[in-house]
Motif scaffolding. Structure first.
Motif, PDB file in Angstrom:
ATOM      1  N   GLY A  39       0.782  -1.191  -0.071  1.00 38.88           N
ATOM      2  CA  GLY A  39      -0.034  -0.084   0.014  1.00 38.88           C
ATOM      3  C   GLY A  39       1.065   1.229  -0.211  1.00 38.88           C
ATOM      4  O   GLY A  39       0.781   2.014   0.857  1.00 38.88           O
ATOM      5  N   GLN A  40       1.835   1.421  -1.078  1.00 38.41           N
ATOM      6  CA  GLN A  40       2.674   2.674  -1.042  1.00 38.41           C
ATOM      7  C   GLN A  40       2.271   3.696  -1.987  1.00 38.41           C
ATOM      8  O   GLN A  40       1.425   3.522  -2.880  1.00 38.41           O
ATOM      9  N   THR A  41       2.665   4.887  -1.724  1.00 36.96           N
ATOM     10  CA  THR A  41       2.795   6.002  -2.626  1.00 36.96           C
ATOM     11  C   THR A  41       3.970   6.558  -2.763  1.00 36.96           C
ATOM     12  O   THR A  41       4.914   6.581  -1.895  1.00 36.96           O
ATOM     13  N   VAL A  42       4.029   6.937  -4.243  1.00 36.40           N
ATOM     14  CA  VAL A  42       5.173   7.277  -4.977  1.00 36.40           C
ATOM     15  C   VAL A  42       5.072   8.326  -5.536  1.00 36.40           C
ATOM     16  O   VAL A  42       4.008   8.646  -5.984  1.00 36.40           O
ATOM     17  N   CYS A  43       5.974   9.229  -5.995  1.00 41.60           N
ATOM     18  CA  CYS A  43       5.939  10.269  -7.194  1.00 41.60           C
ATOM     19  C   CYS A  43       5.962   9.500  -8.600  1.00 41.60           C
ATOM     20  O   CYS A  43       6.797   8.559  -8.456  1.00 41.60           O
ATOM     21  N   ILE A  44       5.337  10.252  -9.509  1.00 40.88           N
ATOM     22  CA  ILE A  44       5.372   9.880 -10.842  1.00 40.88           C
ATOM     23  C   ILE A  44       7.112   9.676 -11.390  1.00 40.88           C
ATOM     24  O   ILE A  44       7.662  10.459 -10.758  1.00 40.88           O
ATOM     25  N   ASN A  45       7.386   8.710 -12.200  1.00 40.25           N
ATOM     26  CA  ASN A  45       8.602   8.416 -12.526  1.00 40.25           C
ATOM     27  C   ASN A  45       9.708   8.116 -11.503  1.00 40.25           C
ATOM     28  O   ASN A  45      10.783   8.535 -11.610  1.00 40.25           O
ATOM     29  N   THR A  46       9.190   7.609 -10.430  1.00 40.50           N
ATOM     30  CA  THR A  46       9.878   7.088  -9.345  1.00 40.50           C
ATOM     31  C   THR A  46       9.581   5.725  -9.021  1.00 40.50           C
ATOM     32  O   THR A  46       8.596   5.397  -8.808  1.00 40.50           O
ATOM     33  N   GLY A  65      -4.239  -4.526 -12.784  1.00 39.67           N
ATOM     34  CA  GLY A  65      -4.482  -3.300 -12.121  1.00 39.67           C
ATOM     35  C   GLY A  65      -3.296  -2.229 -11.677  1.00 39.67           C
ATOM     36  O   GLY A  65      -3.476  -1.237 -10.943  1.00 39.67           O
ATOM     37  N   LEU A  66      -1.947  -2.683 -12.423  1.00 37.23           N
ATOM     38  CA  LEU A  66      -1.077  -1.943 -12.022  1.00 37.23           C
ATOM     39  C   LEU A  66      -0.774  -0.815 -12.842  1.00 37.23           C
ATOM     40  O   LEU A  66      -1.129  -0.845 -13.916  1.00 37.23           O
ATOM     41  N   PRO A  67      -0.334   0.083 -12.515  1.00 35.13           N
ATOM     42  CA  PRO A  67       0.031   1.566 -13.439  1.00 35.13           C
ATOM     43  C   PRO A  67       1.075   1.029 -14.354  1.00 35.13           C
ATOM     44  O   PRO A  67       1.753   0.446 -14.238  1.00 35.13           O
ATOM     45  N   ALA A  68       1.072   1.926 -15.530  1.00 34.07           N
ATOM     46  CA  ALA A  68       2.188   1.792 -16.643  1.00 34.07           C
ATOM     47  C   ALA A  68       3.399   1.889 -16.049  1.00 34.07           C
ATOM     48  O   ALA A  68       3.497   2.884 -15.227  1.00 34.07           O
ATOM     49  N   GLY A  69       4.375   1.108 -16.673  1.00 37.49           N
ATOM     50  CA  GLY A  69       5.702   1.102 -16.031  1.00 37.49           C
ATOM     51  C   GLY A  69       5.859   0.149 -15.004  1.00 37.49           C
ATOM     52  O   GLY A  69       7.157  -0.077 -14.658  1.00 37.49           O
ATOM     53  N   SER A  88       0.037   9.109 -13.238  1.00 34.16           N
ATOM     54  CA  SER A  88      -0.184   9.296 -11.941  1.00 34.16           C
ATOM     55  C   SER A  88      -1.829   8.695 -11.698  1.00 34.16           C
ATOM     56  O   SER A  88      -2.474   8.503 -12.707  1.00 34.16           O
ATOM     57  N   GLY A  89      -2.036   8.645 -10.620  1.00 35.64           N
ATOM     58  CA  GLY A  89      -3.440   7.964 -10.034  1.00 35.64           C
ATOM     59  C   GLY A  89      -3.239   6.854  -8.851  1.00 35.64           C
ATOM     60  O   GLY A  89      -2.417   6.725  -8.449  1.00 35.64           O
ATOM     61  N   ILE A 110      -1.393   1.066  -5.185  1.00 33.81           N
ATOM     62  CA  ILE A 110      -0.073   1.806  -5.440  1.00 33.81           C
ATOM     63  C   ILE A 110      -0.679   3.207  -5.637  1.00 33.81           C
ATOM     64  O   ILE A 110      -1.487   3.253  -6.662  1.00 33.81           O
ATOM     65  N   VAL A 111      -0.449   4.303  -5.013  1.00 37.66           N
ATOM     66  CA  VAL A 111      -0.721   5.547  -5.287  1.00 37.66           C
ATOM     67  C   VAL A 111       0.395   6.257  -5.762  1.00 37.66           C
ATOM     68  O   VAL A 111       1.380   6.184  -5.417  1.00 37.66           O
ATOM     69  N   VAL A 112       0.240   7.145  -6.935  1.00 34.65           N
ATOM     70  CA  VAL A 112       1.298   7.624  -7.795  1.00 34.65           C
ATOM     71  C   VAL A 112       0.931   9.104  -7.851  1.00 34.65           C
ATOM     72  O   VAL A 112       0.066   9.431  -8.645  1.00 34.65           O
TER      73      VAL A 112
END
Length: 182
Positions: A39-46, A65-69, A88-89, A110-112
């Protein structure tokens, strides 16, 4: 594994049949990368901190359900999710084990967060004013995205800054002469 024999009784002759029965345990999946890593939060492109699970009974697994990348895969009784999100999202993912016994799933989030931006929204030149002491400045405003607040430094006495709802406002009346870069 259970090997058992069936022996017929009565009638003519002795007839037996030996049968092998394998009873498999239910599949399991458990987080091994540490509490909260699912349940993590990261910045985009990190890059995210890799999320790992151990599995038993399964012969594979899939994830949705994973984000792109960011990707995930099963190997050697383990499932690993890793990568660098490029969009992001908020992403809720679900791992589904394949093979073995049971319909076993595991979910996480995952919060981006997007990259912060700031741009002048007040009239051009308001961010470079020349005023007399004890005379109010023309309010300076900036629009922001991605931020959850702002801090200010370098403002003259009597002038302050605030952030609310993605808007930075700098206002007030300077009470001290000088040039101020903030």
């Amino acid at each position: 594994s259970y090997s058992f024999t069936i022996t017929l009784t009565g009638g003519c002759g002795t007839v037996t049949e030996t049968v092998l029965l394998n009873v498999r345990p239910a599949n399991t999946i458990s987080l091994t990368s540490g509490v909260g890593s699912d349940g993590q939060t990261v910045c985009i492109n990190t890059a995210i901190t890799s999320i790992t699970y151990s599995t038993t009974g399964a012969i594979g697994g899939t994830v949705t359900g994973l984000p792109a990348g960011v990707t995930g895969g099963w190997a050697n009784n383990g499932f690993t999710i890793s990568g660098t999100p490029t969009v992001s999202g908020t992403y809720s993912y679900t791992i589904t084990l394949t093979g073995g016994c049971g319909n076993i799933t595991k979910s996480g989030t995952i919060v981006v967060n997007p990259t912060n931006t700031i741009s002048l929204t007040s009239a051009a030149g308001t961010n470079n004013q020349d005023v007399c002491i004890n005379t109010a400045i023309t309010n300076i405003t900036y629009g922001t995205t991605g931020a959850t607040g702002a801090s200010f430094s370098g403002l003259p006495n009597g002038v302050s800054g605030s952030w609310a709802s993605n808007v930075v406002t700098i206002s007030g009346t300077p009470t001290q002469a000088g040039s101020y870069s903030f």
